[in-house]
Design an enzyme around this catalytic site. Structure first.
Site, PDB file in Angstrom:
ATOM      1  N   ARG A 192       0.811  -1.234   0.000  1.00  0.00           N
ATOM      2  CA  ARG A 192       0.000   0.000   0.000  1.00  0.00           C
ATOM      3  C   ARG A 192       0.836   1.271   0.000  1.00  0.00           C
ATOM      4  O   ARG A 192       0.347   2.359   0.313  1.00  0.00           O
ATOM      5  CB  ARG A 192      -0.983   0.033   1.176  1.00  0.00           C
ATOM      6  CG  ARG A 192      -1.975  -1.092   1.147  1.00  0.00           C
ATOM      7  CD  ARG A 192      -3.293  -0.676   1.767  1.00  0.00           C
ATOM      8  NE  ARG A 192      -4.277  -1.726   1.616  1.00  0.00           N
ATOM      9  CZ  ARG A 192      -4.466  -2.692   2.498  1.00  0.00           C
ATOM     10  NH1 ARG A 192      -3.773  -2.714   3.614  1.00  0.00           N
ATOM     11  NH2 ARG A 192      -5.368  -3.619   2.282  1.00  0.00           N
ATOM     12  N   LYS A 242       3.000  11.879 -11.250  1.00  0.00           N
ATOM     13  CA  LYS A 242       2.293  10.944 -12.138  1.00  0.00           C
ATOM     14  C   LYS A 242       3.130   9.674 -12.229  1.00  0.00           C
ATOM     15  O   LYS A 242       4.302   9.727 -12.622  1.00  0.00           O
ATOM     16  CB  LYS A 242       2.113  11.545 -13.532  1.00  0.00           C
ATOM     17  CG  LYS A 242       0.985  12.562 -13.611  1.00  0.00           C
ATOM     18  CD  LYS A 242       0.702  12.976 -15.051  1.00  0.00           C
ATOM     19  CE  LYS A 242      -0.426  13.982 -15.121  1.00  0.00           C
ATOM     20  NZ  LYS A 242      -0.640  14.517 -16.480  1.00  0.00           N
ATOM     21  N   GLU A 276       9.836  19.707 -23.858  1.00  0.00           N
ATOM     22  CA  GLU A 276       9.002  19.989 -22.672  1.00  0.00           C
ATOM     23  C   GLU A 276       9.427  21.319 -22.045  1.00  0.00           C
ATOM     24  O   GLU A 276       8.604  22.044 -21.480  1.00  0.00           O
ATOM     25  CB  GLU A 276       9.097  18.841 -21.646  1.00  0.00           C
ATOM     26  CG  GLU A 276       8.553  17.498 -22.134  1.00  0.00           C
ATOM     27  CD  GLU A 276       7.013  17.417 -22.218  1.00  0.00           C
ATOM     28  OE1 GLU A 276       6.328  18.405 -21.877  1.00  0.00           O
ATOM     29  OE2 GLU A 276       6.505  16.358 -22.644  1.00  0.00           O
ATOM     30  N   LYS A 317       6.881  24.026 -13.735  1.00  0.00           N
ATOM     31  CA  LYS A 317       6.024  22.848 -13.573  1.00  0.00           C
ATOM     32  C   LYS A 317       5.568  22.710 -12.111  1.00  0.00           C
ATOM     33  O   LYS A 317       4.394  22.435 -11.846  1.00  0.00           O
ATOM     34  CB  LYS A 317       6.752  21.575 -14.036  1.00  0.00           C
ATOM     35  CG  LYS A 317       5.907  20.344 -13.737  1.00  0.00           C
ATOM     36  CD  LYS A 317       6.166  19.138 -14.559  1.00  0.00           C
ATOM     37  CE  LYS A 317       5.120  18.076 -14.184  1.00  0.00           C
ATOM     38  NZ  LYS A 317       5.257  16.842 -14.849  1.00  0.00           N
ATOM     39  N   GLU A 321      -4.800  17.445 -11.786  1.00  0.00           N
ATOM     40  CA  GLU A 321      -5.196  17.842 -13.148  1.00  0.00           C
ATOM     41  C   GLU A 321      -6.707  18.035 -13.317  1.00  0.00           C
ATOM     42  O   GLU A 321      -7.300  17.518 -14.265  1.00  0.00           O
ATOM     43  CB  GLU A 321      -4.661  16.812 -14.157  1.00  0.00           C
ATOM     44  CG  GLU A 321      -4.537  17.400 -15.555  1.00  0.00           C
ATOM     45  CD  GLU A 321      -3.823  16.467 -16.514  1.00  0.00           C
ATOM     46  OE1 GLU A 321      -2.645  16.155 -16.287  1.00  0.00           O
ATOM     47  OE2 GLU A 321      -4.446  16.064 -17.503  1.00  0.00           O
ATOM     48  N   ARG A 344      -3.465  22.372 -14.330  1.00  0.00           N
ATOM     49  CA  ARG A 344      -2.414  21.419 -14.725  1.00  0.00           C
ATOM     50  C   ARG A 344      -2.566  21.005 -16.187  1.00  0.00           C
ATOM     51  O   ARG A 344      -1.602  20.556 -16.815  1.00  0.00           O
ATOM     52  CB  ARG A 344      -2.404  20.186 -13.794  1.00  0.00           C
ATOM     53  CG  ARG A 344      -1.222  19.258 -14.081  1.00  0.00           C
ATOM     54  CD  ARG A 344      -0.945  18.247 -13.005  1.00  0.00           C
ATOM     55  NE  ARG A 344       0.193  17.395 -13.362  1.00  0.00           N
ATOM     56  CZ  ARG A 344       0.802  16.574 -12.536  1.00  0.00           C
ATOM     57  NH1 ARG A 344       0.403  16.486 -11.290  1.00  0.00           N
ATOM     58  NH2 ARG A 344       1.816  15.830 -12.941  1.00  0.00           N
ATOM     59  N   ASN A 390      -0.496  20.058 -20.862  1.00  0.00           N
ATOM     60  CA  ASN A 390      -0.854  19.200 -22.000  1.00  0.00           C
ATOM     61  C   ASN A 390      -0.677  19.900 -23.339  1.00  0.00           C
ATOM     62  O   ASN A 390      -0.964  19.307 -24.384  1.00  0.00           O
ATOM     63  CB  ASN A 390      -2.308  18.721 -21.869  1.00  0.00           C
ATOM     64  CG  ASN A 390      -2.481  17.800 -20.673  1.00  0.00           C
ATOM     65  OD1 ASN A 390      -1.526  17.166 -20.236  1.00  0.00           O
ATOM     66  ND2 ASN A 390      -3.681  17.739 -20.117  1.00  0.00           N
ATOM     67  N   HIS A 436       0.293  18.052 -26.491  1.00  0.00           N
ATOM     68  CA  HIS A 436       0.211  16.612 -26.223  1.00  0.00           C
ATOM     69  C   HIS A 436      -0.998  15.928 -26.874  1.00  0.00           C
ATOM     70  O   HIS A 436      -0.964  14.721 -27.080  1.00  0.00           O
ATOM     71  CB  HIS A 436       0.204  16.346 -24.712  1.00  0.00           C
ATOM     72  CG  HIS A 436       1.567  16.486 -24.094  1.00  0.00           C
ATOM     73  ND1 HIS A 436       2.259  17.685 -24.077  1.00  0.00           N
ATOM     74  CD2 HIS A 436       2.395  15.585 -23.491  1.00  0.00           C
ATOM     75  CE1 HIS A 436       3.420  17.511 -23.474  1.00  0.00           C
ATOM     76  NE2 HIS A 436       3.543  16.243 -23.115  1.00  0.00           N
ATOM     77  N   HIS A 454       0.475  13.041 -28.773  1.00  0.00           N
ATOM     78  CA  HIS A 454       0.212  11.631 -28.423  1.00  0.00           C
ATOM     79  C   HIS A 454      -0.318  10.858 -29.625  1.00  0.00           C
ATOM     80  O   HIS A 454      -0.001   9.678 -29.794  1.00  0.00           O
ATOM     81  CB  HIS A 454      -0.790  11.537 -27.263  1.00  0.00           C
ATOM     82  CG  HIS A 454      -0.148  11.736 -25.928  1.00  0.00           C
ATOM     83  ND1 HIS A 454      -0.854  12.142 -24.820  1.00  0.00           N
ATOM     84  CD2 HIS A 454       1.133  11.578 -25.509  1.00  0.00           C
ATOM     85  CE1 HIS A 454      -0.028  12.231 -23.787  1.00  0.00           C
ATOM     86  NE2 HIS A 454       1.187  11.901 -24.178  1.00  0.00           N
ATOM     87  N   HIS A 499       9.282  10.877 -27.415  1.00  0.00           N
ATOM     88  CA  HIS A 499       8.132  11.631 -26.900  1.00  0.00           C
ATOM     89  C   HIS A 499       8.241  13.131 -27.186  1.00  0.00           C
ATOM     90  O   HIS A 499       7.306  13.750 -27.696  1.00  0.00           O
ATOM     91  CB  HIS A 499       8.006  11.377 -25.390  1.00  0.00           C
ATOM     92  CG  HIS A 499       6.926  12.176 -24.730  1.00  0.00           C
ATOM     93  ND1 HIS A 499       5.593  11.941 -24.933  1.00  0.00           N
ATOM     94  CD2 HIS A 499       6.986  13.250 -23.884  1.00  0.00           C
ATOM     95  CE1 HIS A 499       4.874  12.804 -24.238  1.00  0.00           C
ATOM     96  NE2 HIS A 499       5.699  13.615 -23.599  1.00  0.00           N
TER      97      HIS A 499
HETATM   98  N1  GLY Z   1       3.461  15.537 -18.073  1.00  0.00           N
HETATM   99  C1  GLY Z   1       2.476  16.477 -17.743  1.00  0.00           C
HETATM  100  C2  GLY Z   1       2.110  16.444 -16.300  1.00  0.00           C
HETATM  101  O1  GLY Z   1       2.884  15.997 -15.474  1.00  0.00           O
HETATM  102  O2  GLY Z   1       1.037  16.851 -15.970  1.00  0.00           O
END
Ligand code: GLY
Length: 354
Positions: free
Chosen positions: A107, A129, A171, A217, A227, A231, A235, A238, A242, A257
């Site tokens: 956990r 993330k 980025e 960031k 998000e 946040r 994107n 992206h 993507h 990427h």
């Molecule tokens: N890679 C974008 C974020 O961390 O929200």
């Protein structure tokens, strides 16, 4: 959720202090086969890592799988408890998968990220993330859970080739576009090693720019860790990017990427220009930089239906409506924007022909 981001100029000292802030019984160090070869030698004689059990997984996104995750859990079971500590030494694949393994083992145990690629320094390792690819979809399974610390040491940037530097730089360019004109202009001026000659790169200045980029960031993630709103600014580029990555994956060609995001930003800045008033001179300058640095993405209008289909299935959408983050100007963020099929096709034409 707040994590400590530390700029290191003495990795051994900084890491020792970060480990000391996380009382633990067992210590695990996760690497992939590439960071085992290129980055582990930098840290393996550190006293603070003397007791670490090293776990090695395959490299690249192809190994960001349930099988690799299961292997990491099995290794953690070799003596690991809820009070153990994991250190992830690697690029985004290692920090995402390692972060998820640590967040779920018993956990959740504490973990520290030491990103070794520019992409993971400025993006993946910061903001919590974590996850793996699943069912043919990128980052499909995962959780938001920040590491205790992220240690940024530019020593690792010297292990990268031009393509991997450029990939992370996309980025940084995104962070410039969503922050302010001064930062954006500095990024366009920086010499990333034109003609792919990275011996000319000013790594000291790049390190300072990394710090600025990460701070942008961090500010956004602090405001909206999961998000729900701002946040989504991260994107930018992206939604289309993507789709390019997925198309390339289906056609079995490799696209890093950041390259896909850079090409995606060309399309999304075009949409910004026609829909939210992004200035055309700034569009032109940014596109020129991206074309010079990243070259061209090869695709034809026959692939437009598939690209639109891929955008429609992006996990950032709600009710099947393609969601874009656009800009009204540099630093003027407009989240939750939509575009018609015709506008998206025009944006793809702009990338191919513009
Ligand atoms: N890679 C974008 C974020 O961390 O929200």
């Amino acid at each position: 959720m707040k994590q400590e981001v530390i700029l290191s100029n003495n990795l051994e000292e900084i890491l020792e202090a970060a480990i000391a802030r996380c009382p633990h019984d067992r210590l695990f160090l996760l690497v992939d086969v590439t960071t085992q070869r290129l980055c582990l030698p930098v840290v393996q004689d550190f006293k603070c890592l003397a007791s670490a059990h090293v776990i090695v997984i395959g490299d690249t996104d192809e190994n960001k799988t349930l099988e690799s995750l299961s292997y990491v859990w099995q290794e953690l079971q070799r003596g690991g408890t809820r009070h153990s500590l994991m250190i992830n030494l690697g690029g985004g694949m290692v920090t995402d998968l390692g972060g998820f393994a640590a967040s779920t083992f018993k956990r959740g145990i504490q973990y520290i990220n030491i990103p070794t690629t520019l992409l993971s320094m400025v993006d993946a390792s910061v903001g919590g993330k974590t996850g793996i690819n699943f069912g043919g979809l990128k980052n499909e399974i995962g959780v938001f859970n920040c590491s205790q610390s992220v240690i940024l040491d530019t020593i690792f940037l010297r292990t990268l080739d031009y393509a991997n530097l450029a990939s992370g730089y996309a980025e940084m360019l995104k962070h410039g576009l969503i922050s302010n004109e001064q930062n954006w202009a500095e990024l366009l001026r920086f010499d990333l090693g034109n003609n792919h000659d990275i011996s000319q790169v000013d790594f000291k200045l790049l390190g300072e720019m990394v710090a600025t980029s990460v701070a942008i960031k961090e500010r956004i993630v602090d405001e909206d860790p999961t998000e729900k709103g701002i946040r989504k600014a991260l994107n930018l580029g992206h939604t289309v990017g993507h789709a390019f990555e997925s198309l390339a994956m289906q056609e079995k060609r490799t696209v890093l990427h950041g390259y896909a995001v850079a090409w995606g930003m060309v399309c999304e800045l075009y949409l910004s220009a026609i829909k939210t008033g992004f200035p055309t001179d700034k569009l032109r300058q940014t596109v020129q930089f991206i074309k010079q640095t990243y070259g061209e993405f090869q695709f034809t209008c026959k692939e437009y239906p598939l690209l639109l289909e891929l955008m429609t299935h992006d996990k950032k959408n709600t009710a099947g409506i393609i969601n874009f983050t656009l800009l009204g100007g540099i630093g003027d963020i407009r989240i939750n924007q939509t575009a018609t099929k015709q506008e998206i096709e025009e944006a793809l034409d702009f990338l191919r022909e513009g």
